[in-house]
Design a protein around this motif. Sequence first.
Motif, PDB file in Angstrom:
ATOM      1  N   GLU A 126      16.005 -64.274 -11.580  1.00  0.00           N
ATOM      2  CA  GLU A 126      15.198 -64.667 -12.518  1.00  0.00           C
ATOM      3  C   GLU A 126      16.282 -64.983 -13.692  1.00  0.00           C
ATOM      4  OE1 GLU A 126      12.480 -61.753 -13.889  1.00  0.00           O
ATOM      5  OE2 GLU A 126      10.833 -62.410 -12.405  1.00  0.00           O
ATOM      6  N   THR A 127      17.315 -64.095 -13.686  1.00  0.00           N
ATOM      7  CA  THR A 127      18.218 -64.233 -14.483  1.00  0.00           C
ATOM      8  C   THR A 127      19.222 -65.499 -14.356  1.00  0.00           C
ATOM      9  OG1 THR A 127      18.411 -61.771 -14.851  1.00  0.00           O
ATOM     10  CG2 THR A 127      20.395 -63.108 -15.518  1.00  0.00           C
TER      11      THR A 127
ATOM     12  N   ARG B  70      26.952 -65.430 -17.488  1.00  0.00           N
ATOM     13  CA  ARG B  70      27.163 -66.230 -18.445  1.00  0.00           C
ATOM     14  C   ARG B  70      28.628 -66.997 -18.610  1.00  0.00           C
ATOM     15  NH1 ARG B  70      23.944 -67.000 -22.916  1.00  0.00           N
ATOM     16  NH2 ARG B  70      21.828 -65.671 -23.087  1.00  0.00           N
TER      17      ARG B  70
ATOM     18  N   ILE C  30      15.988 -60.940 -20.055  1.00  0.00           N
ATOM     19  CA  ILE C  30      16.557 -61.024 -18.943  1.00  0.00           C
ATOM     20  C   ILE C  30      17.456 -59.794 -18.510  1.00  0.00           C
ATOM     21  CG2 ILE C  30      16.715 -63.652 -18.733  1.00  0.00           C
ATOM     22  CD1 ILE C  30      19.623 -63.389 -19.807  1.00  0.00           C
ATOM     23  N   ALA C  31      17.630 -59.671 -17.321  1.00  0.00           N
ATOM     24  CA  ALA C  31      18.664 -58.316 -17.019  1.00  0.00           C
ATOM     25  C   ALA C  31      19.929 -58.330 -17.312  1.00  0.00           C
ATOM     26  CB  ALA C  31      18.809 -58.468 -15.547  1.00  0.00           C
ATOM     27  N   ARG C  32      20.121 -57.390 -18.690  1.00  0.00           N
ATOM     28  CA  ARG C  32      21.256 -57.108 -19.270  1.00  0.00           C
ATOM     29  C   ARG C  32      22.457 -56.778 -18.658  1.00  0.00           C
ATOM     30  NH1 ARG C  32      20.227 -60.046 -23.787  1.00  0.00           N
ATOM     31  NH2 ARG C  32      18.288 -59.373 -24.754  1.00  0.00           N
TER      32      ARG C  32
ATOM     33  N   GLU D 242      23.576 -60.194 -16.957  1.00  0.00           N
ATOM     34  CA  GLU D 242      23.719 -61.537 -17.961  1.00  0.00           C
ATOM     35  C   GLU D 242      25.300 -62.014 -18.295  1.00  0.00           C
ATOM     36  OE1 GLU D 242      22.354 -62.631 -22.603  1.00  0.00           O
ATOM     37  OE2 GLU D 242      22.162 -60.535 -21.754  1.00  0.00           O
TER      38      GLU D 242
ATOM     39  N   GLU E  91      15.149 -59.286 -10.521  1.00  0.00           N
ATOM     40  CA  GLU E  91      15.719 -59.556 -11.839  1.00  0.00           C
ATOM     41  C   GLU E  91      16.925 -60.560 -11.667  1.00  0.00           C
ATOM     42  OE1 GLU E  91      16.420 -55.571 -12.940  1.00  0.00           O
ATOM     43  OE2 GLU E  91      14.362 -55.162 -13.504  1.00  0.00           O
TER      44      GLU E  91
END
Length: 752
Positions: free
Chosen positions: A709-710, A747, A738-740, A743, A706
Amino acid sequence: MAEKTETRERLTLEDFDSHEAAFDPVAWLNSRLSKSNVPFEKLDQHLASLSMSCQLLCQDTSESIELASNQLVSQLKPSARDLERMRQEASKGYGRLGDVLEGMKDADQRKRSGLRGLAEIDAVKTRVETACSALREVGSWDRKVKDCESLVHAGNLPEALGQLVGLKGVLDAFRMLPEFARKSEQLTKLQEQLLSAARRRARAAVERSSAEELRACREVFAGLQRQDEAASIANGVFLDLCERAWQSQGPGAAAGQVTLGARAVFDALAQALEERWPLLQALEAPDSEEEPPPVTVTAVKAVLTSLSTKLVEVIGDGRTGAQVDEDTANTRASMAVGLLGVYVDGFDRLAQCAALLGRWAEVAGHEVLPWPLLREVVRFVLLRPMEDDSNALAPPQKQRPSEAVLAADSNATRLLQMPSTWSRRLESQGASQLAVPWLAAVDEANAAYWRQWDRLIDTFDNTLKARSQEASAAGNTTGFDPSFLQEVMQLHQVLHDDLPAKFASFQADTMQQVGRLRSSQSESAFSTVLKEKMKDPRWCALLGIPSEASLRSAADFIEGSAGTSGVLPAAAAALARAEAKVRGVVTRCCAEPVSKILRAYPEMQEWTRPDSDEAAHGPLQCITLVPEHLFSLMPQLEKSQESSLQWLPAILEASVDVVVEKVLHIKQLSAAGAQQLSVDLEYLRKVPDALGSTGGTEAAATRLRELLETVEFLAAQQRRKKECAAQGTAFVEESRAIARWAERPLRAAMGL
C-alpha cells in the motif's frame, strides 16, 4: 333571597376558614358568590355589601386586639417588679460569697506559713543531728578505713563489704563538713580495692573449682551493685581455656589445622561446662540455682563469637574468590566440609550439657554461626559439587553436530537423574537443615548447565554462516542444505520435546527430595541456629550464595508463599531460552536461502526503467523463486514432531523481513520500476495464504500488505507530481495513512 342576605349578613372570621395551606381570596369570593346565588345584574350591589362587611370585620378585629394588648400590659407590671427583686437578692448573695472566699484564702495562707516554718525547723534539726553525728565519727573514720583495708588484704571479703557499707553511712554524716570530698575519695578507692580483690579471688576460685570462695565473691558483687562482674569473670575464664585449646593445634591457613582448632575449642568448651557447672551456679543468685544461669549462656556466646571471629580471619567474607584454581577450591571445600561437621557435632554436644538444657535457643540467637562460614559451606558443600557434575556432562564441542546432539541428550538425561544423589550427599554430611540453600543451588547449577548448551547452539549457528558463505562463493543460488536443516531440527526436537518431559520429572524428583530433607530434619542444635539466623528478613541477602534471587525463590516455594514462581524457575527459564535460541537457528536456516535469492534485488535494472517502457506483466524471476523455496520446505518440516504450521509463522516472518530489507535498500525507483515493485509485492502477498492461514501468518501478511500500500500510494503521488510539472501547476500531495517504517526510504527512492 340575595337581598335578604345583603341586609342581614355580617361576616365573621369563620367565613374565611380554608382547608388549604394559604388563603386564596379569589377562590373565597367565587365560593361566596356561588352560595349566595346572586343574579348578574345585582352583582355590583352584592360586592359592595361584601366590601362593607369586610370593613366591619376588620374594625371589630382591631378593637379586640387593642383590648387584649391593654390587658397583657397591665399584667406585666407585677412580674417586672418580682424580677427586679430577684436580681437584687442575687447581687447580695454574690457579695456575701466573695466575703466567704476571701476569708478562706486568708486562712489558707496562714496555714502555709505555719507549715513552712515547721519545715525550716526540721531542716535545722537535721543539720544539727548531722553535725553531731559527724563530730562523733570524726575520730573513728580513719580507724574504720584501716580496718576495712586490713580485711580486704586478709581476704575476708564479706566482712570487708559490711565495713564498707557502714563507712558509706558514716560518709553521709560528713556531707556538711569540708572533709566530705577527701573522705568520699578515700571510700571510692577502698571500694575499688575490694572489687579488684573480689575479681582476683573469683577468677582463682573458678580455676581451682572452689565454690565457697565463689559464693563469697558473689555476695561482694551483689553488695557493690556489680552483678555483671560474674559474667565478665566467667567469660574471661572460658575465653582463656578456649584460646589455649585453639593455640594447642597451631592453626594456620591449612584446612586440617583450622578444622582441628575449631574442634578443640568445642571440646574445651563442653568439658569446661561439664566440670565447672557447680561453680557457674555459685555465681548466680540463690533463687536461680534450679535453672541454668544466664552467666553460662553469656560465656558460651562469648566463646563461640570469638571462634567465629578467628574463622572469618581465615575464611574471609565468603563472597569473593569464587573463581579459583582447582587446588585452592579443593582446599576450601575440605575446610568447609570439616568445619560443617565440627559445628554440627559441637552444637549438639553443647546443647546436651546440663548447663544449657532448655537454654540453647538463647545461645542460638547470637552470632554463633558466622555468615562467611555458611557461604563457604553452601558454595563448596552444596553448589560446587553440583557444578562439577554439570560441567562433566556439558554438551561436547569436538564432534559432528549430529553426534554432538545425541551425546548432549544422553548427558542431559544423566544429569536430570541426580537430585537423589545430591540430597544423599547433603544428608551424609549432617546438614539436611540446609534444604532451602540446597534447592537454590540445584536451581542455579541446572540453569548454568542449560546455559552451556549455548556453545553447542553457537556451533550450529556458525556452521550455518560458514556454509552460507561457501554457497555464495560457489555461486549457489540458494545455499540451502536440507541435511543441515535436518540436524538443526533434530537439536530442536531434543530441546522442545525430549528434554522438557525429562525436566518435568527432574522437577518432581527435586520436590520429593526437598520434602524428604525437611522430614528428616530433627530438632538438632544446628537446625535451631539456622532457624534463628533465617528469621532475619535480610537472610537471603546476608547469605547471598548461590544468589539472593534463587534463595528467595526457593524459600517462597518451600514455605508456599503466594506469588511463587514454582520449583527451579531459573533452570526452567534457561531451558526455555536454549529452546528459543535453537528455534531461531532453524528459522534462519530456512530463511537464509531467501536472502541468497534476493541478494541482487536492490540493484536490478528494472527499478530505473524509463516510464515509456511497457508495463510489467508479471513478477521477476527471483521473486517467484521465494515461494518455490518455501514450498520445498514443507515436506522436511512435516517430518518434525511439530506440525509444519507451527514453523511457518516464524519462517514467513523471517522471509518477509528479508524482502522488506531488500526493498528498502532500493536507491532509485522510476514510475515503471515502482509498478514492477508493486507487481512483485502483490505476488508475494498471496504466499502466506497459499502456504496456509490457519494461524500465525497474519503478521507476515500484514507487513507485506502495508509495504504494498505504501509503494502504490507513493507511486501515484510520483505520477501526479510529474503531471503537475508538465502542466505547470503546483503539486500538493494527497493525505493518507501509510506505513511510517517504510515511508522515508521509498520517498527518497521515488524523489518525493
